[in-house]
Design a protein around this motif. Structure first.
Motif, PDB file in Angstrom:
ATOM      1  N   GLY A 171       0.698  10.159 -67.585  1.00 15.62           N
ATOM      2  CA  GLY A 171      -0.695  10.463 -67.856  1.00 15.62           C
ATOM      3  C   GLY A 171      -1.595  10.383 -66.647  1.00 15.62           C
ATOM      4  O   GLY A 171      -2.798  10.652 -66.747  1.00 15.62           O
ATOM      5  N   SER A 172      -1.040  10.002 -65.488  1.00 13.03           N
ATOM      6  CA  SER A 172      -1.842  10.063 -64.262  1.00 13.03           C
ATOM      7  C   SER A 172      -2.039  11.533 -63.896  1.00 13.03           C
ATOM      8  O   SER A 172      -1.387  12.419 -64.432  1.00 13.03           O
ATOM      9  CB  SER A 172      -1.173   9.285 -63.133  1.00 13.03           C
ATOM     10  N   VAL A 173      -2.954  11.795 -62.964  1.00 14.97           N
ATOM     11  CA  VAL A 173      -3.404  13.165 -62.717  1.00 14.97           C
ATOM     12  C   VAL A 173      -3.360  13.486 -61.227  1.00 14.97           C
ATOM     13  O   VAL A 173      -3.709  12.644 -60.394  1.00 14.97           O
ATOM     14  CB  VAL A 173      -4.847  13.364 -63.245  1.00 14.97           C
ATOM     15  N   ILE A 174      -2.927  14.706 -60.919  1.00 17.38           N
ATOM     16  CA  ILE A 174      -3.030  15.252 -59.573  1.00 17.38           C
ATOM     17  C   ILE A 174      -3.965  16.450 -59.616  1.00 17.38           C
ATOM     18  O   ILE A 174      -3.763  17.376 -60.405  1.00 17.38           O
ATOM     19  CB  ILE A 174      -1.657  15.702 -59.030  1.00 17.38           C
ATOM     20  N   VAL A 175      -5.014  16.435 -58.785  1.00 15.98           N
ATOM     21  CA  VAL A 175      -5.874  17.602 -58.595  1.00 15.98           C
ATOM     22  C   VAL A 175      -5.585  18.135 -57.197  1.00 15.98           C
ATOM     23  O   VAL A 175      -5.903  17.487 -56.204  1.00 15.98           O
ATOM     24  CB  VAL A 175      -7.367  17.240 -58.736  1.00 15.98           C
ATOM     25  N   CYS A 194       1.389  19.324 -53.035  1.00 16.78           N
ATOM     26  CA  CYS A 194       2.355  18.639 -53.896  1.00 16.78           C
ATOM     27  C   CYS A 194       3.521  19.594 -54.156  1.00 16.78           C
ATOM     28  O   CYS A 194       3.311  20.785 -54.405  1.00 16.78           O
ATOM     29  CB  CYS A 194       1.687  18.234 -55.203  1.00 16.78           C
ATOM     30  N   GLU A 195       4.737  19.099 -54.072  1.00 18.87           N
ATOM     31  CA  GLU A 195       5.917  19.954 -54.269  1.00 18.87           C
ATOM     32  C   GLU A 195       5.940  20.614 -55.635  1.00 18.87           C
ATOM     33  O   GLU A 195       6.501  21.703 -55.791  1.00 18.87           O
ATOM     34  CB  GLU A 195       7.197  19.128 -54.093  1.00 18.87           C
ATOM     35  N   THR A 196       5.328  19.992 -56.610  1.00 20.71           N
ATOM     36  CA  THR A 196       5.364  20.518 -57.968  1.00 20.71           C
ATOM     37  C   THR A 196       4.120  21.309 -58.333  1.00 20.71           C
ATOM     38  O   THR A 196       3.920  21.665 -59.496  1.00 20.71           O
ATOM     39  CB  THR A 196       5.554  19.362 -58.964  1.00 20.71           C
ATOM     40  N   SER A 197       3.297  21.625 -57.345  1.00 21.79           N
ATOM     41  CA  SER A 197       2.066  22.384 -57.615  1.00 21.79           C
ATOM     42  C   SER A 197       2.337  23.881 -57.654  1.00 21.79           C
ATOM     43  O   SER A 197       3.077  24.407 -56.833  1.00 21.79           O
ATOM     44  CB  SER A 197       1.013  22.102 -56.538  1.00 21.79           C
ATOM     45  N   HIS A 198       1.709  24.542 -58.606  1.00 22.92           N
ATOM     46  CA  HIS A 198       1.637  26.000 -58.604  1.00 22.92           C
ATOM     47  C   HIS A 198       0.276  26.382 -59.156  1.00 22.92           C
ATOM     48  O   HIS A 198      -0.327  25.663 -59.941  1.00 22.92           O
ATOM     49  CB  HIS A 198       2.773  26.650 -59.409  1.00 22.92           C
ATOM     50  N   ALA A 199      -0.227  27.523 -58.707  1.00 21.77           N
ATOM     51  CA  ALA A 199      -1.605  27.903 -59.020  1.00 21.77           C
ATOM     52  C   ALA A 199      -1.811  28.104 -60.504  1.00 21.77           C
ATOM     53  O   ALA A 199      -0.976  28.692 -61.205  1.00 21.77           O
ATOM     54  CB  ALA A 199      -1.978  29.173 -58.260  1.00 21.77           C
ATOM     55  N   THR A 200      -2.952  27.615 -61.003  1.00 19.74           N
ATOM     56  CA  THR A 200      -3.350  27.819 -62.390  1.00 19.74           C
ATOM     57  C   THR A 200      -4.729  28.480 -62.409  1.00 19.74           C
ATOM     58  O   THR A 200      -5.303  28.765 -61.359  1.00 19.74           O
ATOM     59  CB  THR A 200      -3.397  26.487 -63.164  1.00 19.74           C
ATOM     60  N   THR A 201      -5.234  28.727 -63.600  1.00 20.03           N
ATOM     61  CA  THR A 201      -6.529  29.387 -63.751  1.00 20.03           C
ATOM     62  C   THR A 201      -7.460  28.522 -64.589  1.00 20.03           C
ATOM     63  O   THR A 201      -7.029  27.573 -65.261  1.00 20.03           O
ATOM     64  CB  THR A 201      -6.361  30.746 -64.438  1.00 20.03           C
ATOM     65  N   HIS A 202      -8.732  28.889 -64.579  1.00 15.57           N
ATOM     66  CA  HIS A 202      -9.693  28.170 -65.417  1.00 15.57           C
ATOM     67  C   HIS A 202      -9.362  28.335 -66.902  1.00 15.57           C
ATOM     68  O   HIS A 202      -9.725  27.481 -67.720  1.00 15.57           O
ATOM     69  CB  HIS A 202     -11.111  28.670 -65.135  1.00 15.57           C
ATOM     70  N   ALA A 203      -8.685  29.432 -67.245  1.00 13.55           N
ATOM     71  CA  ALA A 203      -8.315  29.648 -68.641  1.00 13.55           C
ATOM     72  C   ALA A 203      -7.216  28.689 -69.090  1.00 13.55           C
ATOM     73  O   ALA A 203      -7.143  28.314 -70.256  1.00 13.55           O
ATOM     74  CB  ALA A 203      -7.861  31.096 -68.845  1.00 13.55           C
ATOM     75  N   ASP A 204      -6.356  28.285 -68.170  1.00 18.94           N
ATOM     76  CA  ASP A 204      -5.238  27.384 -68.485  1.00 18.94           C
ATOM     77  C   ASP A 204      -5.022  26.498 -67.261  1.00 18.94           C
ATOM     78  O   ASP A 204      -4.085  26.694 -66.492  1.00 18.94           O
ATOM     79  CB  ASP A 204      -3.985  28.211 -68.802  1.00 18.94           C
ATOM     80  N   THR A 244      -4.245  23.223 -66.490  1.00 15.30           N
ATOM     81  CA  THR A 244      -3.334  22.103 -66.245  1.00 15.30           C
ATOM     82  C   THR A 244      -1.947  22.357 -66.817  1.00 15.30           C
ATOM     83  O   THR A 244      -1.755  23.176 -67.714  1.00 15.30           O
ATOM     84  CB  THR A 244      -3.879  20.795 -66.847  1.00 15.30           C
ATOM     85  N   TYR A 245      -0.993  21.619 -66.284  1.00 17.38           N
ATOM     86  CA  TYR A 245       0.364  21.569 -66.826  1.00 17.38           C
ATOM     87  C   TYR A 245       0.914  20.187 -66.483  1.00 17.38           C
ATOM     88  O   TYR A 245       0.340  19.453 -65.664  1.00 17.38           O
ATOM     89  CB  TYR A 245       1.246  22.689 -66.265  1.00 17.38           C
ATOM     90  N   VAL A 260       4.252  17.781 -65.305  1.00 17.32           N
ATOM     91  CA  VAL A 260       5.586  17.641 -64.734  1.00 17.32           C
ATOM     92  C   VAL A 260       5.910  16.157 -64.657  1.00 17.32           C
ATOM     93  O   VAL A 260       5.120  15.382 -64.086  1.00 17.32           O
ATOM     94  CB  VAL A 260       5.681  18.273 -63.325  1.00 17.32           C
ATOM     95  N   ASP A 261       7.025  15.761 -65.234  1.00 16.68           N
ATOM     96  CA  ASP A 261       7.450  14.352 -65.222  1.00 16.68           C
ATOM     97  C   ASP A 261       6.348  13.416 -65.701  1.00 16.68           C
ATOM     98  O   ASP A 261       6.166  12.314 -65.169  1.00 16.68           O
ATOM     99  CB  ASP A 261       7.902  13.937 -63.815  1.00 16.68           C
ATOM    100  N   GLY A 262       5.587  13.866 -66.695  1.00 14.69           N
ATOM    101  CA  GLY A 262       4.545  13.035 -67.292  1.00 14.69           C
ATOM    102  C   GLY A 262       3.238  13.019 -66.523  1.00 14.69           C
ATOM    103  O   GLY A 262       2.278  12.378 -66.962  1.00 14.69           O
ATOM    104  N   VAL A 263       3.172  13.725 -65.384  1.00 11.64           N
ATOM    105  CA  VAL A 263       1.966  13.734 -64.547  1.00 11.64           C
ATOM    106  C   VAL A 263       1.209  15.047 -64.775  1.00 11.64           C
ATOM    107  O   VAL A 263       1.787  16.142 -64.661  1.00 11.64           O
ATOM    108  CB  VAL A 263       2.318  13.579 -63.058  1.00 11.64           C
ATOM    109  N   VAL A 264      -0.073  14.942 -65.081  1.00 12.89           N
ATOM    110  CA  VAL A 264      -0.909  16.121 -65.317  1.00 12.89           C
ATOM    111  C   VAL A 264      -1.298  16.731 -63.971  1.00 12.89           C
ATOM    112  O   VAL A 264      -1.800  16.035 -63.084  1.00 12.89           O
ATOM    113  CB  VAL A 264      -2.176  15.746 -66.115  1.00 12.89           C
ATOM    114  N   HIS A 265      -1.066  18.031 -63.816  1.00 14.05           N
ATOM    115  CA  HIS A 265      -1.422  18.753 -62.593  1.00 14.05           C
ATOM    116  C   HIS A 265      -2.581  19.700 -62.885  1.00 14.05           C
ATOM    117  O   HIS A 265      -2.498  20.528 -63.797  1.00 14.05           O
ATOM    118  CB  HIS A 265      -0.242  19.587 -62.093  1.00 14.05           C
ATOM    119  N   TYR A 266      -3.636  19.599 -62.099  1.00 12.89           N
ATOM    120  CA  TYR A 266      -4.755  20.548 -62.152  1.00 12.89           C
ATOM    121  C   TYR A 266      -4.724  21.311 -60.834  1.00 12.89           C
ATOM    122  O   TYR A 266      -4.969  20.742 -59.769  1.00 12.89           O
ATOM    123  CB  TYR A 266      -6.086  19.813 -62.328  1.00 12.89           C
ATOM    124  N   CYS A 267      -4.424  22.609 -60.899  1.00 11.47           N
ATOM    125  CA  CYS A 267      -4.202  23.396 -59.676  1.00 11.47           C
ATOM    126  C   CYS A 267      -4.920  24.738 -59.747  1.00 11.47           C
ATOM    127  O   CYS A 267      -4.334  25.784 -59.428  1.00 11.47           O
ATOM    128  CB  CYS A 267      -2.708  23.612 -59.447  1.00 11.47           C
TER     129      CYS A 267
END
Length: 371
Positions: A261-265, A275-285, A287-288, A290-297
């Motif tokens: 539940g921790s977060v990476i922005v 971050c190795e697990t980062s991939h681009a996202t959009t304002h429409a979607d 976050t995702y 990975v391994d329980g960590v929320v990614h905002y990208c």
């Protein structure tokens, strides 16, 4: 010169390349400005305001691209926009080419002269056209991180500032540049416990002087990052190597040490993310997990506050746009080495060394082409 600004078509991108005040300055200098119908509505600017400033309203993007000698945008051209570029046309916008092979290929194929906001430099070594959006993204990052930490968004359910008797969230900021320093200011203002990690002693001294003991500053090593990421509620990635792909500072292995539940922005996502697990996202979607960590990208974070971002960006870009329009791109670049650093692609040649290195392509010095 005939200058055109199309409506941005990237997902949830509401900014616009020119505001009425910029249009007025360009038209007063003798240039013609075309604005696509409705281009400014997302930033709260009507077609009537553009017309009052001296612009002509074009019916669609095709008309703008076909008629304009210089295109002024905000975000990198999307595939359908790149197909409309032509040899001899000038493109002045953010490009962020290092992680984007397809865009680089298309721009080289177009034959256009492409000048990137993010690699224009200043006398003090800064990036004056990137700085306004870095400021916005930095200030947004604790805000979006605080939202992602809420339980309904998949987070730990931690309030950034805590409450009396309950500790505040631990925020770790990677990078003490423009984005990082603005993120620090907002995170501290929200009551968080903040640690900034950077490998520049000058940046660490500046942050220490700016925030005193309110923010901890640490020299960046892999061990330091691993130790502090493991205990962070929110990690904000704000590293930048001008023009180049962002270094991968947070590894997949580090995610396993973080609390669920921790977060990476990842503010660095425009340059591929730190971050190795980062991939681009959009304002429409946005976050995702990975391994329980929320990614905002989200790759265009400042688009969320389009009006503020648009006017801040125009304040910075207008002098350079006027120089290019008044002198032509070649003379403008020859007379200004800092603007010349913005040249990324010209007539099929790649002129930004960090991009060439990132993609394994040949590099042509921009001064050679300008001359």
């Amino acid at each position: 010169m005939r200058i055109g600004t199309p409506k941005e078509i990237k997902n949830h991108e509401y900014r616009v390349g020119l505001v009425p005040a910029s249009v007025m300055e360009l038209t007063r200098a003798g240039h013609e400005v075309l604005i696509e119908k409705g281009a400014g509505l997302g930033a709260g600017v009507s077609d009537a305001e553009y017309e009052a400033a001296g612009a002509k309203i074009a019916p669609d993007a095709a008309a703008v691209f076909s008629d304009a000698e210089m295109i002024i945008k905000v975000k990198e051209p999307q595939a359908e926009e790149r197909a409309r570029l032509r040899r001899g046309q000038i493109l002045f916008t953010y490009l962020h080419l290092a992680p984007d092979v397809a865009q680089t290929r298309d721009l080289m194929k177009s034959g256009a002269t492409c000048i990137a906001y993010e690699t224009v430099t200043s006398q003090d070594g800064g990036l004056p056209l990137l700085a306004p959006m870095s400021e916005v993204a930095g200030r947004l990052s604790p805000q979006v991180g605080a939202t992602a930490l809420q339980k309904e968004h998949g987070g730990r359910g931690v309030l950034l500032g805590g409450v009396p008797g309950v500790a505040p969230a631990d925020v770790v900021i990677l990078g003490g540049g423009v984005s990082g320093s603005h993120a620090t200011a907002i995170a501290l203002g929200m009551g968080a416990s903040v640690t900034v990690i950077d490998r520049s002693h000058a940046a660490l001294r500046r942050l220490s002087a700016q925030f005193g003991g309110a923010a901890r500053t640490l020299f960046s090593t892999a061990a330091t990052i691993a130790d502090h990421v493991a205990n962070a509620d929110l990690v904000i990635g704000a590293v930048l190597i001008p023009g180049a792909a962002a270094p991968k500072l947070v590894t997949r292995a580090m995610l396993a040490t973080m609390r669920p539940g921790s977060v990476i922005v990842d503010v660095a996502i425009d340059q591929g993310g730190c971050c190795e697990t980062s991939h681009a996202t959009t304002h429409a979607d946005p976050t995702y997990v990975v391994d329980g960590v929320v990614h905002y990208c989200v790759a265009n974070m400042p688009g969320a506050v389009a009006r503020t971002s648009t006017f801040a960006l125009n304040n910075a870009t207008l002098p350079f746009a006027l120089a290019i329009a008044n002198k032509g791109w070649r003379r403008a670049l020859l007379e200004d080495a800092h603007l010349r650093n913005g040249l990324n692609v010209h007539d099929g040649a790649l002129t930004c060394k960090p991009v060439a290195e990132a993609q394994g392509l040949s590099f042509t010095p921009p001064e050679k082409l300008a001359a």
